[in-house]
Design a protein around this motif. Structure first.
Motif, mmCIF file in Angstrom:
data_model
loop_
_atom_site.group_PDB
_atom_site.id
_atom_site.type_symbol
_atom_site.label_atom_id
_atom_site.label_comp_id
_atom_site.label_asym_id
_atom_site.label_seq_id
_atom_site.Cartn_x
_atom_site.Cartn_y
_atom_site.Cartn_z
ATOM 1 N N LEU A 1 0.832 -1.211 0.000
ATOM 2 C CA LEU A 1 0.000 0.000 0.000
ATOM 3 C C LEU A 1 0.865 1.260 0.000
ATOM 4 C CD1 LEU A 1 -2.835 -1.126 2.447
ATOM 5 C CD2 LEU A 1 -2.945 -0.912 -0.053
ATOM 6 N N ALA A 2 1.971 1.237 0.712
ATOM 7 C CA ALA A 2 2.883 2.393 0.721
ATOM 8 C C ALA A 2 3.451 2.624 -0.673
ATOM 9 C CB ALA A 2 4.002 2.171 1.734
ATOM 10 N N SER A 3 3.764 1.537 -1.383
ATOM 11 C CA SER A 3 4.318 1.676 -2.734
ATOM 12 C C SER A 3 3.297 2.251 -3.715
ATOM 13 C CB SER A 3 4.840 0.333 -3.251
ATOM 14 O OG SER A 3 3.774 -0.525 -3.587
ATOM 15 N N LEU A 4 2.017 2.130 -3.362
ATOM 16 C CA LEU A 4 0.953 2.691 -4.207
ATOM 17 C C LEU A 4 0.700 4.164 -3.914
ATOM 18 C CD1 LEU A 4 -1.589 -0.282 -4.106
ATOM 19 C CD2 LEU A 4 -0.020 0.345 -5.960
ATOM 20 N N GLY A 5 1.422 4.705 -2.915
ATOM 21 C CA GLY A 5 1.313 6.127 -2.610
ATOM 22 C C GLY A 5 0.379 6.474 -1.470
ATOM 23 N N SER B 1 13.445 4.881 0.302
ATOM 24 C CA SER B 1 12.202 5.641 0.161
ATOM 25 C C SER B 1 11.050 4.729 -0.235
ATOM 26 C CB SER B 1 12.361 6.753 -0.878
ATOM 27 O OG SER B 1 12.361 6.204 -2.183
ATOM 28 N N ARG B 2 9.858 5.221 0.015
ATOM 29 C CA ARG B 2 8.645 4.457 -0.295
ATOM 30 C C ARG B 2 8.499 4.209 -1.779
ATOM 31 N NH1 ARG B 2 5.013 5.821 4.491
ATOM 32 N NH2 ARG B 2 3.173 5.412 3.260
ATOM 33 N N THR B 3 9.011 5.127 -2.601
ATOM 34 C CA THR B 3 8.888 4.968 -4.049
ATOM 35 C C THR B 3 9.739 3.807 -4.576
ATOM 36 O OG1 THR B 3 10.632 6.605 -4.438
ATOM 37 C CG2 THR B 3 8.345 7.405 -4.421
ATOM 38 N N GLU B 4 10.721 3.382 -3.808
ATOM 39 C CA GLU B 4 11.597 2.275 -4.231
ATOM 40 C C GLU B 4 11.039 0.911 -3.798
ATOM 41 O OE1 GLU B 4 15.939 3.081 -3.591
ATOM 42 O OE2 GLU B 4 15.103 4.748 -2.430
ATOM 43 N N ILE B 5 9.984 0.903 -3.000
ATOM 44 C CA ILE B 5 9.465 -0.352 -2.468
ATOM 45 C C ILE B 5 8.879 -1.247 -3.563
ATOM 46 C CG2 ILE B 5 7.657 -1.370 -1.013
ATOM 47 C CD1 ILE B 5 8.043 0.931 0.931
ATOM 48 N N GLY B 6 8.053 -0.683 -4.424
ATOM 49 C CA GLY B 6 7.335 -1.456 -5.443
ATOM 50 C C GLY B 6 8.204 -2.423 -6.227
ATOM 51 N N PRO B 7 9.282 -1.947 -6.858
ATOM 52 C CA PRO B 7 10.123 -2.871 -7.630
ATOM 53 C C PRO B 7 10.755 -3.969 -6.780
ATOM 54 C CG PRO B 7 10.628 -0.585 -8.199
ATOM 55 C CD PRO B 7 9.694 -0.554 -7.023
ATOM 56 N N GLN B 8 11.002 -3.701 -5.514
ATOM 57 C CA GLN B 8 11.603 -4.702 -4.639
ATOM 58 C C GLN B 8 10.615 -5.781 -4.229
ATOM 59 O OE1 GLN B 8 14.878 -4.886 -3.848
ATOM 60 N NE2 GLN B 8 15.090 -3.201 -5.283
ATOM 61 N N LEU B 9 9.316 -5.455 -4.207
ATOM 62 C CA LEU B 9 8.293 -6.426 -3.803
ATOM 63 C C LEU B 9 8.027 -7.445 -4.892
ATOM 64 C CD1 LEU B 9 5.616 -4.281 -1.964
ATOM 65 C CD2 LEU B 9 7.249 -5.879 -0.963
#
Length: 110
Positions: free
Chosen positions: A64-68, A100-108
């Motif tokens: 959810l954080a990666s979604l903003g 940062s939260r913006t870097e989370i998505g690709p790592q998941l």
């Protein structure tokens, strides 16, 4: 059937399979069934640890954080306090090795 030798074997196999996929509640359910039939199971005291891997709750918060979503929005969505969400986000950032939260998505991943 779980009280017999064959049933206990099936439960031990199920426990191993559930542990492989981090299905904690199913592991605990199978262990309880073994205990009810007189077989002791090994259980560490305290909460189950995930080491350097995200717990299921940390993964949900990170997604959810990666979604903003803000911490308060995540807290509302998952019925958690915003402080708990802050802790989950901080642990997710550390475990994923991002800043940062913006870097989370690709790592998941998917």
């Amino acid at each position: 059937a779980s009280g017999g030798p064959g049933g206990r074997t099936v439960l031990h196999e199920a426990i191993a399979a559930y542990q492989d996929i981090d299905a904690v509640w199913d592991v605990l359910r199978c262990q309880r069934e073994l205990r009810e039939h007189g077989q002791t199971t090994v259980r560490r005291p305290g909460a189950l640890g995930y080491g350097d891997h995200l717990s299921p709750r940390e993964r949900a918060v990170a997604r959810l954080a990666s979604l903003g979503l803000s911490n308060r929005e995540i807290a509302s969505e998952l019925v958690l306090s915003h402080r708990t969400v802050e802790h989950h986000v901080a642990r997710a950032l550390r475990k994923l090795g991002v800043s940062s939260r913006t870097e989370i998505g690709p790592q998941l991943g998917p």
